[in-house]
Design an enzyme around this catalytic site. Structure first.
Site, PDB file in Angstrom:
ATOM      1  N   ASP A  13       0.419  -1.049  -0.069  1.00 35.95           N
ATOM      2  CA  ASP A  13      -0.083   0.557   0.317  1.00 35.95           C
ATOM      3  C   ASP A  13       1.265   1.263   0.001  1.00 35.95           C
ATOM      4  O   ASP A  13       0.208   2.020   0.502  1.00 35.95           O
ATOM      5  CB  ASP A  13      -0.939   0.094   1.457  1.00 35.95           C
ATOM      6  CG  ASP A  13      -1.972  -1.027   0.599  1.00 35.95           C
ATOM      7  OD1 ASP A  13      -1.987  -2.323   0.120  1.00 35.95           O
ATOM      8  OD2 ASP A  13      -2.716  -1.742   2.425  1.00 35.95           O
ATOM      9  N   LYS A  16       1.974   1.875  -5.207  1.00 37.34           N
ATOM     10  CA  LYS A  16       2.117   1.513  -6.101  1.00 37.34           C
ATOM     11  C   LYS A  16       1.435   1.895  -7.027  1.00 37.34           C
ATOM     12  O   LYS A  16       2.008   2.195  -8.819  1.00 37.34           O
ATOM     13  CB  LYS A  16       2.420  -0.510  -6.384  1.00 37.34           C
ATOM     14  CG  LYS A  16       3.987  -0.947  -5.383  1.00 37.34           C
ATOM     15  CD  LYS A  16       3.621  -1.735  -4.995  1.00 37.34           C
ATOM     16  CE  LYS A  16       2.385  -2.495  -4.672  1.00 37.34           C
ATOM     17  NZ  LYS A  16       1.635  -1.897  -2.691  1.00 37.34           N
ATOM     18  N   ALA A  39      -4.076  -7.802  -3.862  1.00 37.11           N
ATOM     19  CA  ALA A  39      -3.622  -6.729  -3.786  1.00 37.11           C
ATOM     20  C   ALA A  39      -4.393  -5.941  -4.283  1.00 37.11           C
ATOM     21  O   ALA A  39      -5.427  -6.373  -4.996  1.00 37.11           O
ATOM     22  CB  ALA A  39      -2.554  -6.992  -4.918  1.00 37.11           C
ATOM     23  N   GLY A  40      -4.483  -4.409  -3.549  1.00 41.17           N
ATOM     24  CA  GLY A  40      -5.686  -3.635  -4.500  1.00 41.17           C
ATOM     25  C   GLY A  40      -4.267  -2.473  -4.909  1.00 41.17           C
ATOM     26  O   GLY A  40      -4.043  -1.206  -3.958  1.00 41.17           O
ATOM     27  N   HIS A  41      -4.910  -1.803  -5.576  1.00 37.02           N
ATOM     28  CA  HIS A  41      -3.747  -0.578  -5.931  1.00 37.02           C
ATOM     29  C   HIS A  41      -4.653   0.603  -6.598  1.00 37.02           C
ATOM     30  O   HIS A  41      -5.444   0.603  -7.212  1.00 37.02           O
ATOM     31  CB  HIS A  41      -2.737  -1.291  -7.110  1.00 37.02           C
ATOM     32  CG  HIS A  41      -1.438  -2.220  -7.209  1.00 37.02           C
ATOM     33  ND1 HIS A  41      -0.480  -2.477  -7.705  1.00 37.02           N
ATOM     34  CD2 HIS A  41      -1.995  -2.467  -5.893  1.00 37.02           C
ATOM     35  CE1 HIS A  41      -0.561  -3.246  -7.147  1.00 37.02           C
ATOM     36  NE2 HIS A  41      -0.855  -3.334  -6.065  1.00 37.02           N
TER      37      HIS A  41
END
Ligand code: GDP
Ligand code: IMO
Ligand code: MG
Length: 431
Positions: A13, A16, A39-41
Site C-alpha cells: 500500500d 504502487k 493486492a489493491g492498487h
C-alpha cells in the site's frame, strides 16, 4: 536496459498503483508477476478512482498491453468480475490488450475456504490474511497439485486435477470441522466460464520476448511489499510469494537482465494491514492522525491500516535486498502540519543496538525503535508538482531519508492524482 520494475519497499500500500499508472505513459507493456487479488492498487485520474486487484495498472491507458504473468495466482471469477467493473468505467479491455499466462495457477473456491479455516484454526496469532485464498493456492502450486489456466482446455484433465486436489483438501477441511467441497460443482462452474477465461490465455514468455526484440518498454508491477516477502519479510506474518524484483523475472518468464531499473515505492511514513511486528507503530493520536490524513483503509478488505513513523532501517534493508536503484517517495503531503517528525534510525533489542532488522520472530517483536527527530512544516505540499513548491523543511526531510536509506528519490508523489508527481530521474531513461 529500458525496462523498469516497481516494487513496494514496506508492507504494501505504498502507492504502487499510482506510480505504475504514471510511469505507464512511458511503457508499452505492463506486467504483474506475483500475488493475486490480495493486492489493491488505487489510481486517480482526473478525479475518477480505479481500484485494481488483478489487472495491471497500465490497463486504464489505451494502446498498452497488460500481462498477468505465470507468477500470479488467478481467481478466474474475480478476474472476470474485475474486467466487468473496470470496463463499466469506460476502459477498453479484451484479448488484444490483456494477456493471461497459460501457465498461471488458479485460485479455486477450496483455497478461499482453506484460507478462512486455517486462519480460524490459528487461534490468537492469526496472520490476518486478505482471505482471498492466496496462501493455499501457492501451496498447491509448489506441491504440484495446482490447476492452471491451460488445464481449462481439456475437460478430462481438468476433472482429474480438481478431484485430485480435493481428495487432499477435503480431508483437511473435514479435520478442521469445515464443510467439504464437491468436485463436480467446481468442475461445472469452471466449465461455465472457461471460454471467457481462455480468450485471454497467452504464451506470455513468448509475447514478452517478442516485445523485447521489438525494443518495447516493459514495466513490471509488483504487488505487496518487501517486508511481506515470504523469504525476506516478517515471516510468518507475510504473504506467500516473493515480492522482490527477482520475482519479476521468474514470475513473467523473462531473464533477470530484462528487469532493468528497480524502483522501490516508499511511503513517507509506515503502514501495515494484518498482524505482525511493526516497530514504529503509533498507538496514540499521532498514529490516528496519520491514518485519517492518509485515508489508511485497505482497498481489498476495508480494514484500518496500522500507522507509524518512517522506518529508515527497515527500508534500507528492503532496498538492499530488492536491489533498488531509486525510490518513489509517496504521500509526503500526509505529513503536512506536524510540528515534528520522527525517523527510526536503529533498534534496541535486549539492550543491544541493531542497524538491521533481525530474522527471528521474537527479536522482531522485541525491537524498539531508536528515533531521530526532525522539524516538520506547516505549509501544504498537497498537489505540489515541483521541488520549488516544497517548503524547506519538507526538502530536508526527503534529503535525510535519502541519506539514511542510501538510495536517491527518483519520483515524489504529493496527492492521489496521477499528475501530482515530481520527476527527479526518469527510471526508463536511467542508464
Ligand atoms: P498500492 O497497493 O501500493 O497500489 O497502494 P494503495 O492504492 O493500496 O494505497 C495507497 C493510497 O494512497 C491510495 O488511496 C492512493 O490513491 C493514495 N496515494 C498514492 N499516492 C499518494 C500521495 O502522494 N498522497 C496522498 N495523499 N495519497 C496518495
Ligand atoms: P498491495 O499490492 C498490504 C497482507 C495481508 C496479511 C498478509 C498475508 O495492495 O500493496 P495474504 O492474503 O496475502 O495471504 O495475506 O499480507 N497483504 C497486504 N498488505 N497490501 C497488500 O497488497 C497486501 N497483500 C497482502 O494483510 O497481513
Ligand atoms: Mg494496496
Amino acid at each position: 536496459m529500458a525496462n523498469v520494475a516497481v516494487i513496494g519497499s514496506q508492507w504494501g500500500d505504498e502507492g504502487k498503483g499510482k506510480i505504475v499508472d504514471w510511469l505507464s505513459s512511458r511503457a508499452d507493456v505492463v506486467v504483474r508477476f506475483q500475488g493475486g487479488h490480495n493486492a489493491g492498487h488505487t489510481l486517480v485520474i482526473d478525479g475518477v478512482e480505479y481500484k485494481l486487484s488483478l489487472l495491471p495498472s497500465g490497463i486504464v491507458r489505451g494502446g498498452k498491453v497488460s500481462v498477468i504473468g505465470n507468477g500470479v495466482v488467478v481467481d478466474p471469477w474475480a478476474l472476470l468480475k474485475e474486467i466487468e467493473t473496470v470496463r463499466a468505467k469506460g476502459v477498453d479491455i479484451g484479448p488484444h490488450n490483456l494477456k493471461l499466462a497459460e501457465n498461471a495457477n488458479l485460485i479455486l473456491p477450496v483455497h478461499q475456504k482453506l484460507d478462512a479455516a486455517l486462519e480460524a484454526a490459528r487461534g490468537k496469532v492469526k496472520i490476518g490474511t486478505t482471505g482471498r485464498g492466496i496462501g493455499p493456492a501457492y501451496e498447491d502450486k509448489v506441491s504440484r497439485r495446482g490447476v492452471r489456466v491451460c488445464d481449462l482446455r481439456d475437460e478430462a484433465l481438468l476433472k482429474e486435477k480438481i478431484e485430485n486436489q480435493l481428495i487432499h483438501h477435503n480431508a483437511l477441511l473435514k479435520g478442521l470441522g469445515a464443510e467439504e467441497i464437491d468436485a463436480g460443482s467446481v468442475f461445472k462452474d469452471l466449465m461455465a466460464i472457461k471460454d471467457e477465461v481462455l480468450a485471454y490465455a497467452d504464451v506470455v514468455w513468448k509475447t514478452l520476448d517478442e516485445a523485447k526484440t521489438e525494443r518495447k518498454k516493459i514495466l513490471f508491477e509488483g504487488a505487496q511489499g518487501i517486508m511481506l516477502d515470504v523469504d525476506h519479510g516478517t515471516y510468518p506474518f507475510v504473504t506467500s510469494s516473493n515480492t522482490i524484483s527477482g520475482q519479476a523475472s521468474t514470475g513473467s518468464g523473462m531473464g533477470p537482465k530484462s528487469v532493468g531499473y528497480v524502483l522501490g515505492i516508499t511511503k513517507a511514513y509506515t503502514t501495515r494491514v494484518g498482524t505482525g511486528p511493526f516497530p514504529t507503530e503509533l498507538f496514540d493520536d499521532v498514529g490516528e492522525r496519520l491514518g485519517a490524513r492518509g485515508h489508511e483503509f485497505g482497498v481489498v478488505t476495508g480494514r484500518k491500516r496500522r500507522c507509524g513513523w518512517f522506518d529508515a532501517v527497515l527500508v534500507r534493508q528492503a532496498l538492499t535486498i530488492g536491489g533498488v536503484d531509486g525510490i518513489a517517495l509517496t504521500k509526503l503531503d500526509v505529513l503536512d502540519g506536524f510540528e515534528e517528525l520522527k525517523i527510526c534510525v536503529g533498534y534496541e533489542i535486549d539492550g543491544k543496538t541493531y542497524d538491521y532488522y533481525p530474522s527471528s520472530q521474537l527479536d522482531q517483536e522485541k525491537a524498539t525503535p531508536v528515533y531521530e527527530t526532525i522539524p516538520g512544516w506547516s505549509e501544504s505540499t498537497f498537489g505540489a508538482r515541483s521541488w520549488a513548491d516544497l517548503p524547506a523543511a519538507a526538502v530536508k526531510y526527503v534529503r535525510r531519508i535519502e541519506e539514511l536509506i542510501g538510495v536517491p528519490v527518483a519520483l515524489l508523489s504529493t496527492s492521489p492524482e496521477r499528475d501530482d508527481t515530481i520527476l527527479v530521474t526518469d527510471p526508463f531513461a536511467d542508464k
